[in-house]
Design an enzyme around this catalytic site. Sequence first.
Site, PDB file in Angstrom:
ATOM      1  N   THR A 118       0.804  -1.214   0.162  1.00  0.00           N
ATOM      2  CA  THR A 118       0.416  -0.042   0.554  1.00  0.00           C
ATOM      3  C   THR A 118       0.834   1.361  -0.352  1.00  0.00           C
ATOM      4  OG1 THR A 118      -1.672  -0.934   0.890  1.00  0.00           O
ATOM      5  CG2 THR A 118      -1.342   1.016   1.562  1.00  0.00           C
ATOM      6  N   ASP A 171      -9.219  -0.338   5.080  1.00  0.00           N
ATOM      7  CA  ASP A 171      -8.627   1.086   5.874  1.00  0.00           C
ATOM      8  C   ASP A 171      -8.030   2.017   5.092  1.00  0.00           C
ATOM      9  OD1 ASP A 171      -6.433  -0.020   5.548  1.00  0.00           O
ATOM     10  OD2 ASP A 171      -5.372   1.233   7.206  1.00  0.00           O
ATOM     11  N   GLY A 202      -1.070  -1.572   6.595  1.00  0.00           N
ATOM     12  CA  GLY A 202      -1.254  -2.910   7.101  1.00  0.00           C
ATOM     13  C   GLY A 202      -2.290  -3.730   7.143  1.00  0.00           C
ATOM     14  N   GLY A 230      -5.489  -3.737   7.485  1.00  0.00           N
ATOM     15  CA  GLY A 230      -6.765  -2.729   7.649  1.00  0.00           C
ATOM     16  C   GLY A 230      -7.904  -3.245   8.692  1.00  0.00           C
TER      17      GLY A 230
HETATM   18  N1  ASP Z   1      -4.123  -2.119   4.758  1.00  0.00           N
HETATM   19  C1  ASP Z   1      -4.432  -2.309   3.875  1.00  0.00           C
HETATM   20  C2  ASP Z   1      -5.241  -2.563   3.338  1.00  0.00           C
HETATM   21  O1  ASP Z   1      -5.514  -2.978   4.821  1.00  0.00           O
HETATM   22  C3  ASP Z   1      -3.408  -2.816   2.986  1.00  0.00           C
HETATM   23  C4  ASP Z   1      -1.907  -2.690   3.238  1.00  0.00           C
HETATM   24  O2  ASP Z   1      -1.769  -1.888   3.981  1.00  0.00           O
HETATM   25  O3  ASP Z   1      -0.720  -3.571   3.028  1.00  0.00           O
HETATM   26  O4  ASP Z   1      -6.600  -2.697   2.900  1.00  0.00           O
END
Ligand code: ASP
Length: 320
Positions: A189, A220, A241, A243
């Site tokens: 992300t 998130d 991370g 989400g």
């Molecule tokens: N936070 C993102 C999600 O859960 C994924 C990521 O940050 O890698 O969609």
Amino acid sequence: MKVISFVTIIIILSFFFLHNESFAQSEGKYTIVIHGGAGYISPEISQEIKKAYLSSLKVALKLGKQILSEGGTSLDAVEQVVKFFENDSLFNAGKGAVFTSTGWHELDASIMNGIDLSTGAVAGVKKIKNPISLARLVMEKTPHVLFAGEGADNLGKKFGVGIVENNYFDIHRRYQQWKLKQQEEVKGTVGCVAIDFYGNIAAATSTGGLTGKWPGRVGDSPLINAGTYADNNTCGVSGTGQGELFIRLTVAYNVSALMKYKNYSLEEAAKEIVFNVLPEGSGGIIAVDKDGNYALPFNTASMLRGVANSEGIFEVAIWK
Ligand code: ASP
């Protein structure tokens, strides 16, 4: 006549002082932080991949730094940096977006302006080349905050943003499969937070979500308070991370809340949320406060990240 010139002088003086006060906050200073996802990149990755990540981070950071050093706004800087990442298939945003369990790509993005807490977001878009730019249009050109699914794709068409077929995002597939087989998990992300010359903070986040997510799942990243937040009185935050945890724990907003209500410094607040609130191994955040301080804590093995400021700092990193 005398009264008029007296009033004019007062107006000119008050303009000067008001203007000066807002400049006094940052005095031509700026800070920008970026991330390309938290996760578990093995320190054993090939030099080639490592170089590719670091070089993309540097180009992104340079782009944002240039906008800010020329007096551009933090809003333009964060949008342009995230857009750059969206067009780079190394990252799980835009072109490099991961696959859902049914083989589609559903993209999420959000942007927030710390001047007035205005914000825009899109979730689950399938045809928008640069979701972050549509998020900005949502913020600036609609009375709403968050558009999802087909309605969001249609809004993109209406605004004339770049529209692509969903298989445009397939380009990353082989690379991704290859990477998953040979490397540890990379989330990828992307996010950017900046404060500009004028003391204004902006934050932006964009993602393809989690690999193999259920169709319709929203994380998130497009949710203000969870994955993105910006308030000129405290700080700006972009998260990466797991989400679901970031949503449940209101991660981005809570960093700001600790500063606002408990007088935490940015570093204290960011560390508290990442190391004491989020479970170990779940992600990280990048943040900048109203004085240009920055924090980049993460509780995973790696977080692709970078920071640059007007004092000459220019750094990118992958591991701790
Ligand atoms: N936070 C993102 C999600 O859960 C994924 C990521 O940050 O890698 O969609």
